[in-house]
Motif scaffolding. Structure first.
Motif, PDB file in Angstrom:
ATOM      1  N   GLU A  98       0.820  -1.212   0.000  1.00 38.04           N
ATOM      2  CA  GLU A  98       0.000   0.000   0.000  1.00 38.04           C
ATOM      3  C   GLU A  98       0.850   1.257   0.000  1.00 38.04           C
ATOM      4  O   GLU A  98       1.914   1.282   0.624  1.00 38.04           O
ATOM      5  CB  GLU A  98      -0.829   0.055   1.289  1.00 38.04           C
ATOM      6  N   PRO A  99       0.359   2.342  -0.602  1.00 40.86           N
ATOM      7  CA  PRO A  99       1.020   3.635  -0.422  1.00 40.86           C
ATOM      8  C   PRO A  99       0.995   4.011   1.063  1.00 40.86           C
ATOM      9  O   PRO A  99       0.039   3.663   1.773  1.00 40.86           O
ATOM     10  CB  PRO A  99       0.156   4.601  -1.236  1.00 40.86           C
ATOM     11  N   ALA A 100       2.019   4.719   1.511  1.00 45.38           N
ATOM     12  CA  ALA A 100       2.164   5.026   2.944  1.00 45.38           C
ATOM     13  C   ALA A 100       0.962   5.793   3.493  1.00 45.38           C
ATOM     14  O   ALA A 100       0.500   5.512   4.606  1.00 45.38           O
ATOM     15  CB  ALA A 100       3.445   5.817   3.161  1.00 45.38           C
ATOM     16  N   ASP A 101       0.438   6.748   2.710  1.00 48.34           N
ATOM     17  CA  ASP A 101      -0.672   7.548   3.231  1.00 48.34           C
ATOM     18  C   ASP A 101      -1.932   6.707   3.417  1.00 48.34           C
ATOM     19  O   ASP A 101      -2.673   6.866   4.382  1.00 48.34           O
ATOM     20  CB  ASP A 101      -0.950   8.765   2.331  1.00 48.34           C
ATOM     21  N   ARG A 102      -2.124   5.760   2.510  1.00 48.08           N
ATOM     22  CA  ARG A 102      -3.310   4.895   2.620  1.00 48.08           C
ATOM     23  C   ARG A 102      -3.175   3.953   3.828  1.00 48.08           C
ATOM     24  O   ARG A 102      -4.141   3.717   4.550  1.00 48.08           O
ATOM     25  CB  ARG A 102      -3.477   4.091   1.335  1.00 48.08           C
ATOM     26  N   ALA A 103      -1.960   3.443   4.021  1.00 45.59           N
ATOM     27  CA  ALA A 103      -1.724   2.551   5.168  1.00 45.59           C
ATOM     28  C   ALA A 103      -1.932   3.307   6.483  1.00 45.59           C
ATOM     29  O   ALA A 103      -2.513   2.775   7.434  1.00 45.59           O
ATOM     30  CB  ALA A 103      -0.325   1.976   5.094  1.00 45.59           C
ATOM     31  N   ARG A 119      -5.614   3.842   7.092  1.00 42.47           N
ATOM     32  CA  ARG A 119      -6.242   2.581   7.514  1.00 42.47           C
ATOM     33  C   ARG A 119      -5.959   2.318   8.989  1.00 42.47           C
ATOM     34  O   ARG A 119      -6.839   1.921   9.749  1.00 42.47           O
ATOM     35  CB  ARG A 119      -5.714   1.440   6.651  1.00 42.47           C
ATOM     36  N   ARG A 120      -4.708   2.561   9.381  1.00 45.63           N
ATOM     37  CA  ARG A 120      -4.335   2.338  10.785  1.00 45.63           C
ATOM     38  C   ARG A 120      -5.166   3.251  11.708  1.00 45.63           C
ATOM     39  O   ARG A 120      -5.674   2.811  12.738  1.00 45.63           O
ATOM     40  CB  ARG A 120      -2.839   2.594  10.956  1.00 45.63           C
ATOM     41  N   THR A 121      -5.293   4.517  11.300  1.00 49.44           N
ATOM     42  CA  THR A 121      -6.083   5.474  12.098  1.00 49.44           C
ATOM     43  C   THR A 121      -7.536   5.024  12.203  1.00 49.44           C
ATOM     44  O   THR A 121      -8.144   5.093  13.270  1.00 49.44           O
ATOM     45  CB  THR A 121      -6.016   6.878  11.450  1.00 49.44           C
ATOM     46  N   ASP A 122      -8.088   4.551  11.077  1.00 48.38           N
ATOM     47  CA  ASP A 122      -9.478   4.079  11.097  1.00 48.38           C
ATOM     48  C   ASP A 122      -9.637   2.903  12.064  1.00 48.38           C
ATOM     49  O   ASP A 122     -10.608   2.843  12.828  1.00 48.38           O
ATOM     50  CB  ASP A 122      -9.929   3.667   9.692  1.00 48.38           C
ATOM     51  N   TYR A 123      -8.704   1.964  12.019  1.00 47.26           N
ATOM     52  CA  TYR A 123      -8.774   0.818  12.932  1.00 47.26           C
ATOM     53  C   TYR A 123      -8.684   1.288  14.386  1.00 47.26           C
ATOM     54  O   TYR A 123      -9.417   0.807  15.258  1.00 47.26           O
ATOM     55  CB  TYR A 123      -7.659  -0.199  12.634  1.00 47.26           C
ATOM     56  N   GLU A 124      -7.775   2.217  14.650  1.00 43.22           N
ATOM     57  CA  GLU A 124      -7.628   2.729  16.023  1.00 43.22           C
ATOM     58  C   GLU A 124      -8.924   3.385  16.490  1.00 43.22           C
ATOM     59  O   GLU A 124      -9.364   3.191  17.625  1.00 43.22           O
ATOM     60  CB  GLU A 124      -6.468   3.727  16.094  1.00 43.22           C
ATOM     61  N   ASP A 125      -9.550   4.165  15.601  1.00 47.77           N
ATOM     62  CA  ASP A 125     -10.814   4.821  15.950  1.00 47.77           C
ATOM     63  C   ASP A 125     -11.904   3.796  16.249  1.00 47.77           C
ATOM     64  O   ASP A 125     -12.668   3.945  17.198  1.00 47.77           O
ATOM     65  CB  ASP A 125     -11.275   5.743  14.804  1.00 47.77           C
ATOM     66  N   VAL A 126     -11.959   2.756  15.414  1.00 50.23           N
ATOM     67  CA  VAL A 126     -12.986   1.731  15.609  1.00 50.23           C
ATOM     68  C   VAL A 126     -12.739   0.986  16.920  1.00 50.23           C
ATOM     69  O   VAL A 126     -13.676   0.740  17.691  1.00 50.23           O
ATOM     70  CB  VAL A 126     -13.003   0.746  14.414  1.00 50.23           C
ATOM     71  N   LEU A 127     -11.482   0.658  17.197  1.00 58.08           N
ATOM     72  CA  LEU A 127     -11.173  -0.054  18.444  1.00 58.08           C
ATOM     73  C   LEU A 127     -11.593   0.772  19.658  1.00 58.08           C
ATOM     74  O   LEU A 127     -12.132   0.246  20.627  1.00 58.08           O
ATOM     75  CB  LEU A 127      -9.670  -0.369  18.520  1.00 58.08           C
TER      76      LEU A 127
END
Lengths: 151, 143
Positions: B111-116, B119-127
């Motif tokens: 993945e491009p770094a910005d997309r990764a 995605r990480r931020t979205d997962y953290e928010d969901v958690l």
């Protein structure tokens, strides 16, 4: 007329049938088919987000009058792709018996249908910035197999 | 509005006599789990990756009001999950997300770094938002 096969067991095996939906196998032919909605999904939606359940009226519109149909919805962890994604841009989205909102600017409405002609997800999504008639990422092979048809 | 569908929805609404509440379910037809934190929220969907979609409030798009986790039958560790489900009687949403994160991480290097990072931020928010959220195991036993 659409029919509801309400379940009489705790397994919730019933379906509501939507008629007059564009046949995703041959959308150019004008043939229509029935697409089923699991009763249990609607019941759960009513319990946890009734707006989602009422959005079925918007989904029904998009299934009858799609602007695009994508074939081969990708599922992570599976090599096979199946099912279809109907895409439309209805003017408004139903969220309740008397509650409608305009489709937000820069958005499309998508309905996911399985290979067994069961609709399992319907929702507002961002349009693709490079292709505003499709959902975000529609041109990526991560998402769909191919664009099957467009109006 | 399709009158048959409207009638069906009105009847289903009447059958659900209790007030809408936060909660989730498993959709066998879609092989996916849904969970809503805010039953009254109107939302738009953002696909995070092939496993996770977040529902953001239309009023405040920073706020995640629901999630969809896809491909439950093929989640890594599905067998282990099944054992847990049978023992505990509930499915912890975080367990499902752990499975999706594990699998999608294997593709992260492409993945491009910005997309990764997104995605990480979205997962953290969901958690953070869905910590402690569970779905009744009865929904999953036939998976």
């Amino acid at each position: 007329m659409g029919e509801t096969d309400r379940p009489n067991t705790t397994q919730n095996l019933g379906f509501h049938t939507l008629e007059g939906c564009v046949d995703p196998r041959e959308p150019e032919s004008g043939t229509t088919i029935e697409i089923r909605i699991p009763y249990s999904d609607v019941q759960h939606s009513m319990k946890h987000n009734p707006g989602r359940a009422w959005q079925l009226t918007t989904a029904d519109h998009v299934l009858r009058e799609p602007e695009r149909i994508y074939e081969g919805v990708r599922r992570e962890g599976e090599d096979d792709r199946d099912g279809w994604c109907y895409v439309g841009r209805p003017k408004r989205v139903c969220l309740g018996s008397d509650r409608w909102i305009p489709l937000p600017k820069g958005c499309v409405y998508v309905v996911f249908v399985s290979s067994r002609f069961i609709a399992y997800e319907w929702r507002i999504e961002h349009a693709d910035p490079d292709d505003p008639e499709g959902p975000a990422g529609c041109e990526s092979s991560d998402r769909y197999g191919r664009l099957k048809w467009e109006k | 509005m399709n009158p048959d569908l409207e009638k069906f929805l009105r009847e289903t609404e009447q059958e659900c006599s209790s007030a809408p509440s936060r909660g989730g379910w498993y959709s066998k037809a879609g092989d996916c789990a849904f969970f809503f934190n805010e039953p009254d929220a109107s939302y738009l969907a953002e696909r995070v990756d092939g496993r996770l979609t977040v529902y953001r409030s239309l009023e405040d798009r920073r706020r995640i009001v629901g999630v969809q986790v896809k491909g439950i039958r093929t989640l890594p560790g599905h067998d282990f999950l099944e054992v847990l489900v049978r023992q505990s009687g509930t499915v912890d949403l975080i367990m499902l997300l752990y499975g999706t994160w594990q699998e999608t991480q294997s593709d992260a290097s492409k993945e491009p770094a910005d997309r990764a990072a997104k995605r990480r931020t979205d997962y953290e928010d969901v958690l953070r938002e869905f910590s402690g959220s569970t779905i009744d195991a009865k929904e999953f036993v036939s998976v």
